[in-house]
Enzyme design. Structure first.
Site, mmCIF file in Angstrom:
data_model
loop_
_atom_site.group_PDB
_atom_site.id
_atom_site.type_symbol
_atom_site.label_atom_id
_atom_site.label_comp_id
_atom_site.label_asym_id
_atom_site.label_seq_id
_atom_site.Cartn_x
_atom_site.Cartn_y
_atom_site.Cartn_z
ATOM 1 C CG ASP A 192 -2.082 0.922 1.094
ATOM 2 O OD1 ASP A 192 -2.119 1.701 0.124
ATOM 3 O OD2 ASP A 192 -2.981 0.872 1.953
ATOM 4 C CB VAL A 193 3.290 2.604 -2.155
ATOM 5 C CG1 VAL A 193 4.248 1.803 -1.296
ATOM 6 C CG2 VAL A 193 2.981 1.857 -3.439
ATOM 7 C CE LYS A 194 -4.210 4.772 0.212
ATOM 8 N NZ LYS A 194 -3.561 3.820 1.146
ATOM 9 N NE ARG A 195 5.644 4.857 -3.955
ATOM 10 C CZ ARG A 195 6.183 5.371 -2.872
ATOM 11 N NH1 ARG A 195 5.734 6.526 -2.402
ATOM 12 N NH2 ARG A 195 7.160 4.751 -2.247
#
Length: 296
Positions: A104-107
């Site tokens: 979960d990094v939401k790049r």
């Protein structure tokens, strides 16, 4: 929103691997979110050593009882390079154990920057290699194309933010395009085309849809726009949603929902057997729709 064209991996797609994992281990995705308060509750120090013990203990306890684990990168990054090293070790250990990872990094960025983000996590052999990552389309879905290309080439996956339940999200996600279509529906169409699913195989580009968005998923037409994508659904457990929200929010698409649980699972620690028992109970609860225990 145009989906890219890129060579496909010669091995099984992420969508097929995920579909198989759900069939074998149930729909629960275990969030590994080492908040400072959780570390304290487990009797662990709020540093890289405590982080490592927490993360690896959780992985070992839930392996085989969840379809994937979802580490939240921020809780590792806050410890600097030592915390990032723990995240890298966790991802490698999960890969060794055959547990799928959704980082979960939401790049979300453009051009070479998005390509670099993708290489950091989707390139085989990368030190922080994951099976899938979360991405944001709200710089334009075309900004995701470098990640889609790399994911397709190497049998990896993406989960694209579509409908989230954070305050103010509706102002962006429910907004209408010039043609009158809800923006979130266009994101769903992009994911469907990019993921290349079929009637019997999930696509490899999924959507993030909160379990607490009420009727928005179907009212805005995301169900019709993306009939083969997997749905990564936060909001279960401590945030209020339970088994009854699966049919209420997602309708027939409930069979493609990945139930994200973090606090409701991790609060069972620190003993590994208690974590294992909680993971098994949650799996049974969400597979059957029966609430035989607190919703945690």
């Amino acid at each position: 929103m145009r989906a890219v064209s890129a060579p496909a991996s010669s091995g099984p797609t992420f969508g097929r691997r995920l579909q198989r994992a759900v069939a074998e281990s149930g729909p629960i995705v275990a969030g590994i979110d080492p908040h400072a308060a959780l570390l304290r509750d487990w009797g662990l120090t709020d540093d890289a050593a405590g982080l490592r013990e927490f993360s690896l203990r959780t992985l070992d306890a839930v392996a085989g009882r969840v379809c994937a684990v979802k580490p939240q990168s921020a809780f590792f990054e806050r410890h600097g390079s030592a915390g990032v090293a723990v995240l890298e070790e966790l991802l490698a250990r999960a890969r060794e154990r055959g547990v799928l990872t959704v980082l979960d990094v939401k790049r979300g960025d453009i051009g070479s920057t998005m390509a670099a983000y993708a290489q950091a996590h989707l390139q085989p052999g990368a030190v922080a290699e994951a099976d899938a990552i979360t991405v944001s389309p709200y710089l334009g879905a075309g900004s995701l194309e470098p990640a889609v290309e790399l994911a397709r080439e190497h049998g990896k996956g993406l989960f694209v933010l579509a409908l989230t339940s954070n305050p103010g999200a509706e102002a962006v996600q429910h907004a209408r395009t010039a043609e009158g279509s809800p923006l979130a529906r266009e994101v769903a169409r992009y994911a469907e085309a990019a993921g290349r699913g079929s009637e019997d195989a999930w696509g490899s580009v999924g959507l993030v849809v909160g379990a607490t968005v009420k009727d928005s998923y179907r009212r805005l037409g995301l169900d019709r726009a993306a009939p083969t994508v997997p749905l990564l659904a936060p909001g279960f457990g401590a945030q209020g949603a339970g088994p009854t929200q699966l049919p209420e929010v997602f309708g027939p698409a409930a069979a493609r929902v990945l139930v994200c649980l973090s606090r409701g699972l991790l609060a069972a620690g620190p003993l590994p057997q208690d974590l294992t028992d909680r993971a098994e109970a949650l799996r049974k609860m969400y597979e059957t729709g029966r609430i035989d225990a607190p919703t945690w």
